[in-house]
Design a protein around this motif. Structure first.
Motif, mmCIF file in Angstrom:
data_model
loop_
_atom_site.group_PDB
_atom_site.id
_atom_site.type_symbol
_atom_site.label_atom_id
_atom_site.label_comp_id
_atom_site.label_asym_id
_atom_site.label_seq_id
_atom_site.Cartn_x
_atom_site.Cartn_y
_atom_site.Cartn_z
ATOM 1 N N GLU A 1 -2.292 -2.629 -3.346
ATOM 2 C CA GLU A 1 -2.387 -2.731 -4.804
ATOM 3 C C GLU A 1 -2.987 -4.059 -5.234
ATOM 4 O O GLU A 1 -3.658 -4.131 -6.268
ATOM 5 C CB GLU A 1 -1.011 -2.540 -5.431
ATOM 6 C CG GLU A 1 -0.497 -1.112 -5.340
ATOM 7 C CD GLU A 1 -1.454 -0.127 -5.995
ATOM 8 O OE1 GLU A 1 -1.778 -0.296 -7.185
ATOM 9 O OE2 GLU A 1 -1.884 0.824 -5.302
ATOM 10 N N ARG B 1 -6.674 -3.349 -5.051
ATOM 11 C CA ARG B 1 -7.076 -2.330 -6.024
ATOM 12 C C ARG B 1 -7.113 -2.907 -7.446
ATOM 13 O O ARG B 1 -8.066 -2.686 -8.198
ATOM 14 C CB ARG B 1 -6.120 -1.139 -5.957
ATOM 15 C CG ARG B 1 -6.338 -0.247 -4.748
ATOM 16 C CD ARG B 1 -5.207 0.754 -4.545
ATOM 17 N NE ARG B 1 -4.710 1.335 -5.779
ATOM 18 C CZ ARG B 1 -5.295 2.344 -6.425
ATOM 19 N NH1 ARG B 1 -6.417 2.858 -5.970
ATOM 20 N NH2 ARG B 1 -4.747 2.836 -7.533
ATOM 21 N N ARG B 2 -6.079 -3.671 -7.793
ATOM 22 C CA ARG B 2 -6.012 -4.205 -9.160
ATOM 23 C C ARG B 2 -7.043 -5.322 -9.370
ATOM 24 O O ARG B 2 -7.691 -5.370 -10.419
ATOM 25 C CB ARG B 2 -4.611 -4.740 -9.434
ATOM 26 C CG ARG B 2 -3.470 -3.773 -9.162
ATOM 27 C CD ARG B 2 -3.343 -2.679 -10.202
ATOM 28 N NE ARG B 2 -2.231 -1.794 -9.893
ATOM 29 C CZ ARG B 2 -0.990 -1.975 -10.319
ATOM 30 N NH1 ARG B 2 -0.699 -3.028 -11.065
ATOM 31 N NH2 ARG B 2 -0.035 -1.121 -10.012
ATOM 32 N N SER C 1 0.838 -1.211 0.000
ATOM 33 C CA SER C 1 0.000 0.000 0.000
ATOM 34 C C SER C 1 0.865 1.250 0.000
ATOM 35 O O SER C 1 0.806 2.067 0.920
ATOM 36 C CB SER C 1 -0.909 -0.006 1.236
ATOM 37 O OG SER C 1 -1.628 -1.210 1.349
#
Length: 232
Positions: free
Chosen positions: A211, A214-215, A204
């Motif tokens: 990430e 998020r991805r 992060s």
């Protein structure tokens, strides 16, 4: 990658709880201070749900552990495979997540779930279940606390406080960015809580959520939207 599922997918509460009871003893929580396993590839997993029915899309995004660049992305579309029952939510999405994982051509060294590990009413959240099925190190990084109590961490990035349930430390509230709400980190399998906390911060660098989440969240939403558009 190959995922061995040693049980049938349950259809009701008793069957699901029996599966959790059978697999829970296989969860391995490493002691703090134990060396973290070497990590080259880190897989993030997430699921997007349709608003109007039980369709869902599962996504797995594999990142380079050093650069956080995407190495591979896979997905699968399915339907929620289980009723909504607190403590058994993972069974709704596990079959589709397993299908997505089996489409990977790379072998990740760690699974990061948008959900819970042992910070779970039955001490067997999604990260535990997937960790046991794959025998890979796994951690849960959740947006909200599911069980227990915690004090608000101090404001700076990297601050954390323990999450305790029934006198047991089951996870940590971790401030991944200064002044933002904490995330909730717990061990799924073959990891220590110290190592899981360090990984949550490492993943992060710029935002509250790692990430990995998020991805995989972005991909699962894109795949579901495309699927729903095709079916319209």
């Amino acid at each position: 990658m190959r995922v061995s599922v040693p049980h049938a997918w349950p259809s009701g509460r008793e069957e699901a709880e029996a599966v959790q009871d059978r697999l829970r003893p296989l969860v391995r929580v490493e002691a703090d201070g134990s060396p973290a396993p070497p990590l080259r590839l880190i897989a993030g997993l997430d699921v997007a749900y349709a608003k109007d029915d039980d369709r869902l899309a599962a996504a797995v995004v594999v990142l380079d552990a050093d650069t956080l660049a995407v190495v591979e992305s896979v997905s699968a579309v399915g339907r929620a495979a289980f009723p909504y029952i607190p403590g058994l939510f993972a069974f709704r999405e596990l079959p589709t997540l397993v299908t997505a994982l089996e489409r990977l051509t790379t072998d990740p060294d760690l699974l990061v779930c948008d959900g819970q590990g042992i910070a779970h009413p039955r001490r067997f959240g999604l990260a535990c279940h997937l960790g046991v099925l794959t025998d890979l190190p796994a951690i849960g990084i959740a947006k909200q606390s599911l069980v227990g109590e915690y004090a608000e961490p101090e404001r700076p990035r990297g601050s954390w406080t323990p999450v305790r349930d029934g006198g047991e430390v089951v996870g940590r509230a971790v401030r991944t960015q200064t002044g933002v709400k904490p995330v909730f980190v717990s061990v799924g399998h073959r990891m220590s809580l110290d190592a899981a906390t360090a990984l949550a911060l490492r993943l992060s660098p710029d935002y509250r959520l790692p990430e990995t989440t998020r991805r995989s969240d972005r991909l699962s939403r894109q795949v579901l939207a495309a699927h729903l558009a095709q079916q319209a």
